[in-house]
Enzyme design. Structure first.
Site, mmCIF file in Angstrom:
data_model
loop_
_atom_site.group_PDB
_atom_site.id
_atom_site.type_symbol
_atom_site.label_atom_id
_atom_site.label_comp_id
_atom_site.label_asym_id
_atom_site.label_seq_id
_atom_site.Cartn_x
_atom_site.Cartn_y
_atom_site.Cartn_z
ATOM 1 N N GLY A 91 26.866 51.578 1.120
ATOM 2 C CA GLY A 91 26.372 50.933 2.193
ATOM 3 C C GLY A 91 24.828 51.002 1.819
ATOM 4 O O GLY A 91 24.311 50.088 2.383
ATOM 5 N N ARG A 178 20.493 58.422 -9.332
ATOM 6 C CA ARG A 178 20.948 59.808 -9.913
ATOM 7 C C ARG A 178 21.993 59.694 -11.022
ATOM 8 O O ARG A 178 22.439 58.407 -11.335
ATOM 9 C CB ARG A 178 21.827 60.446 -8.591
ATOM 10 C CG ARG A 178 23.174 59.652 -8.338
ATOM 11 C CD ARG A 178 23.984 60.584 -7.397
ATOM 12 N NE ARG A 178 23.669 60.796 -6.150
ATOM 13 C CZ ARG A 178 23.954 59.993 -5.251
ATOM 14 N NH1 ARG A 178 24.872 59.274 -5.282
ATOM 15 N NH2 ARG A 178 23.763 60.267 -3.917
ATOM 16 N N ASP A 252 35.077 60.617 0.856
ATOM 17 C CA ASP A 252 34.282 59.652 -0.034
ATOM 18 C C ASP A 252 33.005 60.432 -0.694
ATOM 19 O O ASP A 252 32.050 60.010 -1.438
ATOM 20 C CB ASP A 252 33.779 58.561 0.847
ATOM 21 C CG ASP A 252 32.962 59.056 2.115
ATOM 22 O OD1 ASP A 252 33.456 60.010 3.004
ATOM 23 O OD2 ASP A 252 31.718 58.802 2.187
ATOM 24 N N ASP A 262 25.582 63.207 -3.748
ATOM 25 C CA ASP A 262 25.166 62.847 -2.406
ATOM 26 C C ASP A 262 24.958 63.965 -1.556
ATOM 27 O O ASP A 262 25.630 64.416 -0.331
ATOM 28 C CB ASP A 262 26.467 62.018 -1.902
ATOM 29 C CG ASP A 262 26.125 61.298 -1.000
ATOM 30 O OD1 ASP A 262 24.851 60.885 -0.752
ATOM 31 O OD2 ASP A 262 26.713 60.558 -0.302
#
Length: 467
Positions: A91, A178, A252, A262
């Site tokens: 997103g 990243r 996720d 993340d």
């Protein structure tokens, strides 16, 4: 464009087809101010030769790198705090490129804060500059502590004032890139199973198996799950040994290579506290420090459930049951590595693990997590340094005696590492929240990037000293 001879593009995720992602475009940012470029990481994939202008073009405006088809927002589902959400996907990021590194591994260039995608829902697709700075610090510290992790490659400030409900607003914006071994999540498989697409599940298994677990035979779905279980057990053990709390272990946020990535509301433990949480919204402590192995195993069972559509349940269950033994084995190895000593066998290694945790538990707030491993790195060889250092008075009593006995059973592993300048200092490099906030305050208040740059360099040097 002067990529080096080491640059080897190989955009393999795109082979899966349109059902797994959506072609997207990056946002058009009002500014692109280069704040961080990781040339050490870039050199491993042949990108260190880019000028700053070329770097900004590729990682601020996202002009495609040579041989890359352009950004794709990956599709996936996932359990968020154990509630299934079919409306996920990239997103505020995308897969920008894939390329081989100097060890032959396939790596992803993934973004965060690169703009809206079809999966943004009500989000703005942006990243706060503070969030980008925090990811630089988390990834750098974890790498220095031997935890499998993505690496922050680039941080570019983008000049948009962002409104956020959980921090002072408006706040500055950024886009992060990243470098990670894979962005194929457990939730990627969950989505295919949710759609009833056994063909997609099988294609994902073969894709991930061939690229990331090639020792597993083609078609061996339980073997693939077993490889992911073992990699995930290693990751969970390394988090615990590092005193790290990821904060959001949704399905996720876990991938098939067992690599941490993340970083949102992460924290490092100040001292032993099993119930320590990183996220203010984790009100039940679901992802608290000591519950992280449980959370990883639960997520693995969801992956197993998705794979059950293409394999028999019994061998999948057997693969999942391997998590507990693998985690204990990896935890012993991780604690030995943190203490810089060699294995003496399962029983002696377990004694050392138990004694270390008992000493940390008894030490309470006075005995911080990271300094214990710093003081006693190398075992017996560090006795004088530890007992004569600033925490020497803490090392007494029955719990310490048991720890010292268990530690001294083990020979130092590469004792020459103690000659590094790091171990002549009174204190280790830590990454506690007060210092993180102070680093951000210098940037926010005076645009002073010196404390961040100095911290990242010290962390890197500490990691090299520990080997």
């Amino acid at each position: 464009m002067p990529v080096s001879s080491a640059y080897r593009p190989e955009p393999r995720f795109f082979d899966l087809g349109e059902a797994y992602g959506d072609a997207v475009r990056a946002a058009d940012f009002p500014q692109t101010i280069l704040r961080f470029r990781n040339d050490r990481a870039a050199a491993t994939v042949g990108l260190e030769t880019l000028t700053d202008a070329e770097w900004i073009a590729r990682f601020g405006r996202f002009e495609p790198l040579p041989g890359q088809p352009g950004p794709i927002a990956m599709r996936y589902h996932g359990h968020q705090f154990r509630t299934y959400n079919p409306d996920l996907g990239d997103g505020r990021g995308f897969l920008a490129a894939q390329l081989r590194d100097d060890q032959g591994r396939l790596l992803d260039l993934g973004t965060k804060g690169s703009g809206r995608t079809p999966w943004s829902r009500d989000g703005d697709g942006r990243l706060t500059l503070k969030g980008g700075v925090r990811e630089l610090l988390a990834a750098g510290m974890l790498a220095a502590l031997g935890v499998p992790t993505s690496r922050a490659l680039s941080l570019i400030e983008t000049g948009e004032p962002l409104e956020r409900g959980d921090e002072p607003s408006p706040t500055r914006s950024a886009v992060l890139v990243r470098l990670s071994h894979s962005h194929i999540r457990f939730g990627t498989f969950q989505r295919a199973a949710y759609l009833g697409r056994d063909d997609m599940v099988e294609a994902l298994v073969e894709h991930a198996r061939s690229l990331y677990h090639p020792d597993i035979a083609a078609g061996d779905v339980p073997g693939f799950l077993r490889a992911v279980v073992e990699a995930s057990a290693r990751l969970a053990a390394r988090w615990i040994a590092a005193g790290f709390v990821h904060g959001v272990l949704n399905t996720d946020n876990l991938n098939v290579t067992g690599e941490s990535f993340d970083y949102g509301p992460w924290r490092f433990l100040p001292h032993y506290e099993p119930g320590f949480t990183a996220a203010y919204f984790d009100r039940t402590g679901l992802y608290a420090f000591a519950r992280q192995p449980e959370a990883v195993f639960w997520a693995l069972t969801q992956l197993g459930g998705a794979l059950k559509t293409v394999a028999d349940a019994e061998p999948l269950t057997e693969a999942l049951n391997g998590f507990g033994p693998a985690y204990i084995r990896e935890l012993r190895a991780a604690f030995l590595a943190r203490l810089g000593v060699s294995s003496l066998g399962e029983a002696a290694d377990q004694r050392l693990l138990d004694a270390t945790l008992a000493l940390l538990r008894e030490g309470g707030e006075a005995l911080r997590w990271e300094p214990l491993f710093f003081d006693w790195f190398g075992g017996f060889a560090s006795s004088a340094r530890a007992l004569g250092g600033p925490r020497g008075k803490l090392y007494q009593g029955e719990a310490f005696d048991a720890f010292r006995f268990a530690l001294f059973e083990h020979a130092p592993d590469r004792p020459e590492r103690l000659e590094a300048a790091l171990f002549a200092r009174p204190d280790p490099e830590e990454m506690l929240i007060d210092e993180v906030e102070a680093i951000w305050a210098a940037i926010e208040g005076g645009d002073d990037w010196g404390p961040l740059e100095a911290k990242l360099e010290r962390v890197r040097e500490a990691g090299e000293a520990r080997g």
